[in-house]
Scaffold this active site. Structure first.
Site, PDB file in Angstrom:
ATOM      1  NE  ARG A   1      -3.485   2.318   2.816  1.00 49.45           N
ATOM      2  CZ  ARG A   1      -4.750   2.419   2.425  1.00 49.45           C
ATOM      3  NH1 ARG A   1      -5.298   1.412   1.778  1.00 49.45           N
ATOM      4  NH2 ARG A   1      -5.451   3.506   2.661  1.00 49.45           N
TER       5      ARG A   1
ATOM      6  CG  HIS B   1      -8.214   1.037  -3.452  1.00 50.48           C
ATOM      7  ND1 HIS B   1      -7.648  -0.075  -2.840  1.00 50.48           N
ATOM      8  CD2 HIS B   1      -8.768   1.768  -2.442  1.00 50.48           C
ATOM      9  CE1 HIS B   1      -7.859   0.001  -1.539  1.00 50.48           C
ATOM     10  NE2 HIS B   1      -8.527   1.103  -1.273  1.00 50.48           N
TER      11      HIS B   1
ATOM     12  CD  GLN C   1     -12.866  -0.033  -1.114  1.00 50.64           C
ATOM     13  OE1 GLN C   1     -12.065   0.174  -0.215  1.00 50.64           O
ATOM     14  NE2 GLN C   1     -14.137  -0.346  -0.868  1.00 50.64           N
TER      15      GLN C   1
ATOM     16  CG  ASP D   1     -12.650   8.269  -1.799  1.00 48.08           C
ATOM     17  OD1 ASP D   1     -12.657   8.269  -0.550  1.00 48.08           O
ATOM     18  OD2 ASP D   1     -11.672   7.898  -2.472  1.00 48.08           O
TER      19      ASP D   1
ATOM     20  CB  CYS E   1     -13.670   3.366  -0.340  1.00 48.65           C
ATOM     21  SG  CYS E   1     -13.123   5.009  -0.803  1.00 48.65           S
TER      22      CYS E   1
ATOM     23  NE  ARG F   1     -10.917  -3.350   0.744  1.00 49.81           N
ATOM     24  CZ  ARG F   1      -9.893  -2.524   1.014  1.00 49.81           C
ATOM     25  NH1 ARG F   1     -10.098  -1.391   1.652  1.00 49.81           N
ATOM     26  NH2 ARG F   1      -8.671  -2.824   0.613  1.00 49.81           N
TER      27      ARG F   1
END
Length: 332
Positions: free
Chosen positions: A107, A134, A137, A230, A271, A316
């Site tokens: 990440r 991502h 996700q 987001d 998210c 997730r």
């Protein structure tokens, strides 16, 4: 049978439609087994490295818990624990870690870093977020849509806000692979990169889906089955609050926007983290500056019954578990 063994997941289009659907379905299967207390020790004795240049709540927790449930051990390495790109090249680091670990989650900032880890480590590498993409996700998002709408096929997912970020890019491309229509509703200056739009169009020719990229809220929202947003301003970007509010205040997801969809079963996704009230430092600043109790989403929408943000967050873990199990575990 789809073969995932030892494969990387560095961006969404590393996998085709069948492979992404297999992962989502397998995650749903593992989630059901877990709810019934059935153990899933597909990775007993495995060692997983988490290389995190960026802070994380959900992603770090999801990888750590998923690995533990699969029987693996996790070593967390932040940017201060490694010489990555400073005193040691990414290639050299990848070779060292690959000789000791069985999988790597990265990440961080640069997509080229995770690509180099995938190229040189010799073990599965998973992109847990870069500036560009991502992908983990996306697995959680489309599982959540499937759970609550019965399917993602034939649905319209609309992302509202900053359309240049990694989540918007990933949604556009993942939808194009899976055959899901994706709308991006954003100011002209914050719409997806042209290269990403071009890639999505190429993938849509295969899947038959379509996309709409527009600054017009009404045109993008009507008929949407999913509204997704987001954050507009992350921690450390407080100096951009005024600019962001000026650009995006008409794109806040509120009840009026949800009603505009014209659909009785529209769901809301985010998210996370979300600035939806005054219980965060940025939330307080937003209220003091603009009188808004919420930034990219209103508190009313965030807490509504059609908001599936916490189910999305839980997913997730289930989808990352499926990804690690099939690429690094003894599933087949």
């Amino acid at each position: 049978m789809v073969n995932f063994q030892s494969r990387n997941f560095l961006k969404e289009y590393d996998f085709d439609k069948e492979e992404l659907e297999t992962l989502i379905d397998f995650a749903e299967h593992l989630k059901t087994k877990e709810k019934h207390g059935i153990p899933q020790r597909f990775m007993s004795g495995k060692q997983i490295a988490l290389i995190f240049e960026k802070q994380s709540t959900r992603t770090r927790s999801a990888f750590t818990v998923a690995a533990g449930k699969l029987g693996a051990t996790v070593e967390y390495l932040n940017k201060n624990d490694l010489q990555l790109g400073a005193k040691e090249s990414v290639e050299d680091t990848a070779k060292v870690l690959g000789s000791m670990f069985d999988g790597i989650a990265f990440r961080g900032f640069e997509q080229q870093t995770v690509e180099a880890l995938g190229e040189h480590s010799g073990i599965p590498v998973w992109n847990a977020l870069t500036n560009d993409w991502h992908p983990t996700q996306m697995l959680a998002d489309f599982l959540t849509i499937k759970e609550h709408l019965g399917t993602y096929q034939g649905k319209t997912v609309t992302f509202v806000g900053d359309g240049r970020n990694n989540v918007a890019h990933s949604l556009l491309v993942t939808g194009a692979i899976l055959g899901v229509d994706i709308n991006i509703v954003a100011p002209d200056s914050l719409q997806p990169e042209l290269s990403v739009q071009k890639l999505a169009k190429e993938l849509q020719e295969i899947s038959g889906s379509k996309s709409l990229i527009t600054a017009n809220v009404e045109a993008g929202i009507i008929g949407s089955d999913v509204i997704y947003t987001d954050v507009w301003c992350s921690m450390g970007e407080e100096e951009q609050l005024d600019e962001r509010y000026k650009l995006l205040n008409t794109y806040q997801v509120n009840q009026d926007m949800i009603d505009l969809t014209g659909k009785p079963d529209t769901i809301f996704l985010h998210c996370l983290p979300a600035i939806h009230n005054t219980e965060t430092d940025i939330g307080k600043m937003v209220y003091e500056k603009f009188g808004e109790n919420g930034f990219e989403v209103s508190d009313e929408v965030f807490r509504a019954g059609y908001s599936k943000v916490f189910e999305q967050a839980e997913n997730r873990m289930h989808t990352i578990k499926a990804l690690m199990a099939v690429t690094c575990g003894e599933v087949y």
